[in-house]
Design an enzyme around this catalytic site. Structure first.
Site, PDB file in Angstrom:
ATOM      1  N   GLU A 247       4.792   7.987 -10.384  1.00  0.00           N
ATOM      2  CA  GLU A 247       4.182   8.883  -9.397  1.00  0.00           C
ATOM      3  C   GLU A 247       4.903   8.687  -8.076  1.00  0.00           C
ATOM      4  O   GLU A 247       5.013   7.556  -7.589  1.00  0.00           O
ATOM      5  CB  GLU A 247       2.689   8.594  -9.242  1.00  0.00           C
ATOM      6  CG  GLU A 247       1.870   8.931 -10.476  1.00  0.00           C
ATOM      7  CD  GLU A 247       1.936  10.400 -10.870  1.00  0.00           C
ATOM      8  OE1 GLU A 247       2.093  11.258  -9.981  1.00  0.00           O
ATOM      9  OE2 GLU A 247       1.870  10.684 -12.086  1.00  0.00           O
ATOM     10  N   CYS A 281       0.468   9.890  -0.097  1.00  0.00           N
ATOM     11  CA  CYS A 281       1.350  10.799  -0.826  1.00  0.00           C
ATOM     12  C   CYS A 281       0.790  12.211  -0.797  1.00  0.00           C
ATOM     13  O   CYS A 281       1.525  13.184  -0.921  1.00  0.00           O
ATOM     14  CB  CYS A 281       1.528  10.325  -2.259  1.00  0.00           C
ATOM     15  SG  CYS A 281      -0.025  10.059  -3.085  1.00  0.00           S
TER      16      CYS A 281
HETATM   17  P1  NAD Z   1       8.928   2.134  -2.670  1.00  0.00           P
HETATM   18  O1  NAD Z   1       9.533   3.055  -3.665  1.00  0.00           O
HETATM   19  O2  NAD Z   1       9.789   1.573  -1.621  1.00  0.00           O
HETATM   20  O3  NAD Z   1       8.260   0.878  -3.400  1.00  0.00           O
HETATM   21  C1  NAD Z   1       7.280   1.035  -4.404  1.00  0.00           C
HETATM   22  C2  NAD Z   1       7.261  -0.226  -5.256  1.00  0.00           C
HETATM   23  O4  NAD Z   1       8.478  -0.299  -6.000  1.00  0.00           O
HETATM   24  C3  NAD Z   1       7.179  -1.526  -4.470  1.00  0.00           C
HETATM   25  O5  NAD Z   1       6.388  -2.461  -5.160  1.00  0.00           O
HETATM   26  C4  NAD Z   1       8.621  -1.988  -4.437  1.00  0.00           C
HETATM   27  O6  NAD Z   1       8.761  -3.372  -4.250  1.00  0.00           O
HETATM   28  C5  NAD Z   1       9.071  -1.573  -5.811  1.00  0.00           C
HETATM   29  N1  NAD Z   1      10.516  -1.411  -5.974  1.00  0.00           N
HETATM   30  C6  NAD Z   1      11.453  -1.209  -5.016  1.00  0.00           C
HETATM   31  N2  NAD Z   1      12.678  -1.122  -5.579  1.00  0.00           N
HETATM   32  C7  NAD Z   1      12.507  -1.247  -6.915  1.00  0.00           C
HETATM   33  C8  NAD Z   1      13.394  -1.219  -8.022  1.00  0.00           C
HETATM   34  N3  NAD Z   1      14.713  -1.029  -7.880  1.00  0.00           N
HETATM   35  N4  NAD Z   1      12.879  -1.370  -9.270  1.00  0.00           N
HETATM   36  C9  NAD Z   1      11.543  -1.543  -9.447  1.00  0.00           C
HETATM   37  N5  NAD Z   1      10.664  -1.584  -8.429  1.00  0.00           N
HETATM   38  C10 NAD Z   1      11.133  -1.433  -7.170  1.00  0.00           C
HETATM   39  O7  NAD Z   1       7.678   2.926  -2.054  1.00  0.00           O
HETATM   40  P2  NAD Z   1       6.696   2.453  -0.864  1.00  0.00           P
HETATM   41  O8  NAD Z   1       7.441   2.593   0.417  1.00  0.00           O
HETATM   42  O9  NAD Z   1       6.067   1.163  -1.212  1.00  0.00           O
HETATM   43  O10 NAD Z   1       5.546   3.567  -0.944  1.00  0.00           O
HETATM   44  C11 NAD Z   1       5.598   4.787  -0.289  1.00  0.00           C
HETATM   45  C12 NAD Z   1       5.930   5.897  -1.273  1.00  0.00           C
HETATM   46  O11 NAD Z   1       4.971   5.906  -2.309  1.00  0.00           O
HETATM   47  C13 NAD Z   1       5.887   7.281  -0.665  1.00  0.00           C
HETATM   48  O12 NAD Z   1       7.011   8.009  -1.092  1.00  0.00           O
HETATM   49  C14 NAD Z   1       4.627   7.897  -1.240  1.00  0.00           C
HETATM   50  O13 NAD Z   1       4.617   9.293  -1.344  1.00  0.00           O
HETATM   51  C15 NAD Z   1       4.569   7.252  -2.574  1.00  0.00           C
HETATM   52  N6  NAD Z   1       3.214   7.279  -3.113  1.00  0.00           N
HETATM   53  C16 NAD Z   1       2.958   8.142  -4.158  1.00  0.00           C
HETATM   54  C17 NAD Z   1       1.661   8.223  -4.678  1.00  0.00           C
HETATM   55  C18 NAD Z   1       1.367   9.126  -5.848  1.00  0.00           C
HETATM   56  O14 NAD Z   1       0.394   8.872  -6.550  1.00  0.00           O
HETATM   57  N7  NAD Z   1       2.166  10.161  -6.095  1.00  0.00           N
HETATM   58  C19 NAD Z   1       0.642   7.445  -4.137  1.00  0.00           C
HETATM   59  C20 NAD Z   1       0.944   6.593  -3.061  1.00  0.00           C
HETATM   60  C21 NAD Z   1       2.243   6.520  -2.573  1.00  0.00           C
END
Ligand code: NAD
Length: 479
Positions: A247, A281
């Site tokens: 997501e 999001c």
């Molecule tokens: P992010 O992608 O930076 O990180 C998300 C998670 O992924 C963290 O735990 C991070 O440590 C991990 N991660 C980072 N690099 C990785 C890799 N290479 N492999 C595996 N895991 C990795 O996102 P964020 O800044 O924590 O969150 C904000 C984003 O989340 C926004 O884009 C927002 O829209 C989205 N979001 C989406 C929803 C939804 O349900 N669609 C809900 C909430 C937030």
């Protein structure tokens, strides 16, 4: 407070680098210290989850439900304390953070109820004396990777259905929400889950998160986060052919048609755009307004924004807190600088805020931005929204759909036919009439279309489809 891993029923301090956590409302104040993990610590968590998988899968469904019910009770008893910690760590206003923990309790109870609900169906067979039916079986070990913006609700809306379906879990929370994750796991552990059923590993996404998906031997992965990271997770999972749910972001539009009730529309748009400092999001990021009422809409918006109070997250009078981190602050300020070329049509009051004390960004709506500008196309994830005029309904829908994302959208109208036409034509996973774009119902499917999602759904009974495999069974009972 300091971070620890919960692996195989034991608390262990990670051996890797350390990171100081500051309160985004008051950056001079330290909230705690993170110890980050190395990949061998993630490997131990994966082993622990695999070791516990058979026993948990064999635990009767109703007993798994009882476990979740106990976890809900423990969480409820510590609701205020966890909300306070979350508010200090990610800067979410205390009212919203309290609501989020309460939502976590509801989610646990909802999935606990699945412990007593029917599973599968009986399907007529083409041969006589054959009983054919379906049942659900667990996937095994599920990797759960979560963002910082909902530090309690998002992890629980993954962990609870994963557990009730009989899977064990390795959870890697966002670096920026790790202290809340540790405290939440302490509470879940106090609820008495068997050792190894839930494992928590604190660490960097690009290191231990990526390793978990690539080499951790998980049978499925459920990820929420940015589009850039999510697409990488999805492609790794595809290479391994494991079940994967990703997501990602949104660029959600609220459409205000000429016949809208502005007294209803404007507060919903302000809330959708600015609560959680726009870091949802599903936040309203584009406001598409029929030309005919643009001046009236702006006037009502200016009046509403006068009451948008910016302040410290734990001050109960605060409507908009800081953004969550220095990274967020710099990213949103970059978009703000770009927006200086546009026309600000409404903003929160500037007086009475100690802007330099924390990661505060002034909530603003800008106009006169081209539809293909980065401000209109990229996810800002901060308190900055763009207003776009539309000639009529058709242009409003076209603008709404002119984005790579497809998470959520809303239309404000008093015309039922127009409301229904918008619901049909908006290319999003969640669409609403006369309600804000943000906000989640835990019993209803949640997820997006286009680049917002891998097209599965979370929450409600949709989550059970993801966290289990369907097995088709046939029994011949003739001579
Ligand atoms: P992010 O992608 O930076 O990180 C998300 C998670 O992924 C963290 O735990 C991070 O440590 C991990 N991660 C980072 N690099 C990785 C890799 N290479 N492999 C595996 N895991 C990795 O996102 P964020 O800044 O924590 O969150 C904000 C984003 O989340 C926004 O884009 C927002 O829209 C989205 N979001 C989406 C929803 C939804 O349900 N669609 C809900 C909430 C937030």
């Amino acid at each position: 407070m300091e971070s620890r891993n919960w692996i195989g029923g034991e608390w262990v301090t990670p051996r890797g680098e350390t990171m100081v956590v500051c309160d985004p409302s008051q950056i001079s104040e330290q909230v705690g210290l993170l110890h980050l993990s190395e990949t061998d610590e993630m490997a131990r968590a994966s082993d622990a989850a695999h070791g516990a998988a058979r026993g948990w899968a064999a635990t009767p469904l109703s007993a798994r439900g009882e476990h979740l019910r106990r976890l809900a009770d423990v969480l409820e008893a510590h609701l205020a304390e966890l909300a306070d910690l979350g508010s200090r760590e990610v800067g979410k206003p205390i009212g919203e953070m309290t609501g989020e923990v309460a939502r976590g309790v509801q989610i646990l109870r909802y999935y606990a109820g699945e412990g007593m609900r029917a599973v599968g169906s009986v399907i007529p067979h083409s041969q006589p004396q054959v009983l054919q039916y379906t049942t659900r079986v667990p996937l095994g070990v599920v990797g759960v990777i979560t963002p910082w913006n909902f530090p309690v609700a998002i992890p629980l809306w993954k962990i609870a259905p994963a557990l009730i379906c009989g899977n064990t879990v390795v959870w890697k929370p966002a670096e920026g929400a790790s202290l809340t994750a540790v405290r939440l796991t302490e509470l879940l552990a106090a609820g008495g889950l068997p050792a190894g059923t839930l494992n928590l590993v604190i660490g960097r996404g690009a290191r231990v998160g990526q390793w978990l998906v690539e080499e951790g031997g998980v049978d499925a992965v459920s990820f929420t986060g940015s589009a850039a990271t999510g697409m990488g997770v999805a492609s790794t999972a595809a290479r391994r052919n494991i079940k994967c749910q990703v997501e990602m972001g949104g660029k959600n539009a609220a459409v205000v048609l000429a016949d809208a009730n502005l007294a209803l529309a404007v507060p919903a748009i302000v809330s959708g755009a600015f609560r959680s400092a726009g870091q949802k999001c599903t936040a309203t990021s584009r406001i598409i307004v029929d030309d005919a009422i643009f001046p009236a809409f702006q006037q009502a918006l200016v009046a509403a924004m006068a009451d948008v109070r910016v302040g410290a997250a734990r001050d109960p009078r605060t409507y908009v807190g800081p953004v969550a981190s220095l990274d967020q602050f710099q990213k949103v300020r970059g978009y703000q600088a770009r927006a200086e070329g546009a026309r600000a049509i409404a903003a929160a009051p500037q007086d009475g805020v100690d802007w330099a004390a924390g990661y505060y960004v002034r909530p603003t709506v800008v106009a006169e931005v081209a539809a293909d500008d980065a401000l209109v196309q990229e996810e800002i994830f901060g308190p900055l929204a763009v207003a776009l005029p539309a000639r009529d309904f058709d242009e409003a829908v076209a603008l709404c759909n002119q984005t790579v994302y497809g998470l959520s959208a809303a239309v404000f109208t008093t015309n039922l036919a127009q409301g229904l036409a918008f619901m049909e034509q908006a290319a999003v996973g969640m669409v609403r009439v006369n309600q804000e774009t943000a906000g989640v119902e835990y019993a209803a499917p949640f997820g997006g279309m286009k680049q917002s999602s891998t097209h599965s759904r979370e929450q409600g009974s949709a989550a059970l489809d993801f966290y289990s495999d369907t097995k088709t069974c046939a029994v011949y009972y003739g001579p």
